[in-house]
Design an enzyme around this catalytic site. Structure first.
Site, PDB file in Angstrom:
ATOM      1  N   SER A  25       1.010  -1.246  -0.121  1.00  0.00           N
ATOM      2  CA  SER A  25      -0.201   0.207  -0.171  1.00  0.00           C
ATOM      3  C   SER A  25       1.062   1.033   0.034  1.00  0.00           C
ATOM      4  CB  SER A  25      -1.028  -0.259   1.245  1.00  0.00           C
ATOM      5  OG  SER A  25      -1.741   1.298   1.345  1.00  0.00           O
ATOM      6  N   LYS A  30     -13.551  -4.047   3.086  1.00  0.00           N
ATOM      7  CA  LYS A  30     -15.049  -3.030   2.137  1.00  0.00           C
ATOM      8  C   LYS A  30     -15.750  -3.073   2.628  1.00  0.00           C
ATOM      9  CE  LYS A  30     -11.859  -0.655  -1.701  1.00  0.00           C
ATOM     10  NZ  LYS A  30     -11.440  -0.041  -2.326  1.00  0.00           N
ATOM     11  N   ASN A  74     -14.774   2.915   2.357  1.00  0.00           N
ATOM     12  CA  ASN A  74     -13.156   2.678   2.080  1.00  0.00           C
ATOM     13  C   ASN A  74     -12.238   3.216   3.338  1.00  0.00           C
ATOM     14  OD1 ASN A  74     -14.062   5.135   1.764  1.00  0.00           O
ATOM     15  ND2 ASN A  74     -12.309   4.871  -0.542  1.00  0.00           N
ATOM     16  N   ASP A 122     -13.981   6.408  -3.199  1.00  0.00           N
ATOM     17  CA  ASP A 122     -13.471   5.320  -4.823  1.00  0.00           C
ATOM     18  C   ASP A 122     -14.171   6.537  -5.782  1.00  0.00           C
ATOM     19  OD1 ASP A 122     -11.555   3.981  -3.872  1.00  0.00           O
ATOM     20  OD2 ASP A 122     -13.185   2.008  -2.857  1.00  0.00           O
ATOM     21  N   GLY A 143     -16.463  -4.785 -16.410  1.00  0.00           N
ATOM     22  CA  GLY A 143     -16.530  -5.794 -14.874  1.00  0.00           C
ATOM     23  C   GLY A 143     -17.400  -4.796 -14.694  1.00  0.00           C
ATOM     24  N   ILE A 201     -25.645 -11.789 -15.892  1.00  0.00           N
ATOM     25  CA  ILE A 201     -26.189 -11.065 -14.569  1.00  0.00           C
ATOM     26  C   ILE A 201     -26.186 -10.578 -13.848  1.00  0.00           C
ATOM     27  CG2 ILE A 201     -25.841 -13.457 -13.599  1.00  0.00           C
ATOM     28  CD1 ILE A 201     -28.630 -14.139 -13.112  1.00  0.00           C
ATOM     29  N   TYR A 216      -2.962   0.575 -11.160  1.00  0.00           N
ATOM     30  CA  TYR A 216      -2.113   1.940 -11.884  1.00  0.00           C
ATOM     31  C   TYR A 216      -0.644   0.905 -11.926  1.00  0.00           C
ATOM     32  CZ  TYR A 216      -1.099   1.662  -6.398  1.00  0.00           C
ATOM     33  OH  TYR A 216      -0.521   1.143  -5.492  1.00  0.00           O
ATOM     34  N   GLY A 223      -4.832   3.931 -12.731  1.00  0.00           N
ATOM     35  CA  GLY A 223      -5.545   4.805 -12.307  1.00  0.00           C
ATOM     36  C   GLY A 223      -4.474   4.933 -10.609  1.00  0.00           C
TER      37      GLY A 223
END
Length: 273
Positions: A15, A66, A87, A102, A127, A155, A217, A239
């Site tokens: 992170s 999350k 988040n 986000d 997605g 779906i 990213y 990103g």
């Protein structure tokens, strides 16, 4: 007294949040500490409880917690309720406030940093997982001309379209249904780039006016951005800007100060190079 913050996840060693928040604090004159917290699966509540008991003021939450944070919060913002994911947790006056930054991070990166308006544009999101759920409401707030979700399992996309219908019209399709269609903004919110793979997009989705945006990213172009470049997309972005912008929104929630982001994004890109 130094106020304590952290990011919690599993894994967490990768992170960049401590770097980002320390730079924000330095620039705004805030006295904080910010660390990484690892939690075993199933121990999220225990680790958070220990953090709060030790005087912790706030947490950022990354994968896979999350949903746990959403359930942990006692008060939720509208955007957190829409996303069904949190988040950002704030601990104040015996309450736990949950938010999701986000989506606003993504929108600010596109609209402000890249200077590419979303209003009136045809937007395609690839997605139908948690990454998409976290950004749909803020994107719909921008009033795009259309918003389409494409996913291998239609779906799942349809379930998202139904869930977010109260915020605006969302179309759900499989990838094959994109044949012969083009879009102004194409956002890859799948995990394919992490595996050096590419969503099964038909040719023609990108045009010289298209912004191709990968929420992952990378030091180089992801497979998605390589494909967009090969099809002459007008603008490419990863990103990293979203990462910094969502962190800035969290920082503002906690500290009441809105940090400048471009310098931190540039510094972080150099660190990651």
């Amino acid at each position: 007294m130094t106020d304590r913050y952290a990011v919690i996840g599993n894994p967490i060693s990768h992170s960049q949040s401590p770097f980002i928040h320390e730079e924000f604090a330095r620039a705004t004159g805030q006295d904080i500490s910010y660390e990484r917290l690892f939690a075993d699966i199933g121990r999220f509540n225990d680790v958070v409880g220990e953090f709060v008991a030790s005087g912790g003021k706030g947490l950022n939450i990354t994968l896979p917690f999350k949903g746990d944070a959403f359930r942990y919060a006692s008060e939720l913002t509208e955007r957190a309720r829409a996303a069904e994911a949190v988040n950002t947790l704030t601990f104040r006056d015996g309450k736990v406030y949950g938010d999701n930054t986000d989506g606003v991070g993504l929108v600010r990166d596109i609209v402000e940093n890249l200077d590419y308006p979303i209003v009136g544009r045809r937007v395609l999101i690839l997605g139908a997982g948690g990454a998409v759920r976290g950004v749909l409401e803020p994107i719909l707030e921008q009033k795009p001309a259309s918003l389409t979700i494409a996913n291998r399992t239609v779906i799942k996309a349809e379930a998202l379209a139904h869930h977010f219908a109260r915020y605006g019209k969302v179309e759900a399709v499989g990838y094959a249904a994109l044949e012969g269609r083009s879009f102004d903004i194409v956002i890859n919110a799948t995990s394919t780039s992490l595996n050096n793979e590419m969503p099964p997009l038909p040719h023609g989705v990108f045009t010289p006016r298209t912004l191709a945006y990968d929420m992952v990213y990378s030091t180089g172009l992801t497979p998605f951005l390589q494909r967009a470049q090969g099809e002459n997309a007008g603008m490419l972005a990863d990103g990293l800007g979203m990462l910094v912008e969502q962190a800035a929104e969290s920082f503002s929630i906690w500290r009441g100060a809105q940090p400048e982001t471009r310098k931190v994004t540039n510094m972080l890109r150099e660190v990651l190079a």
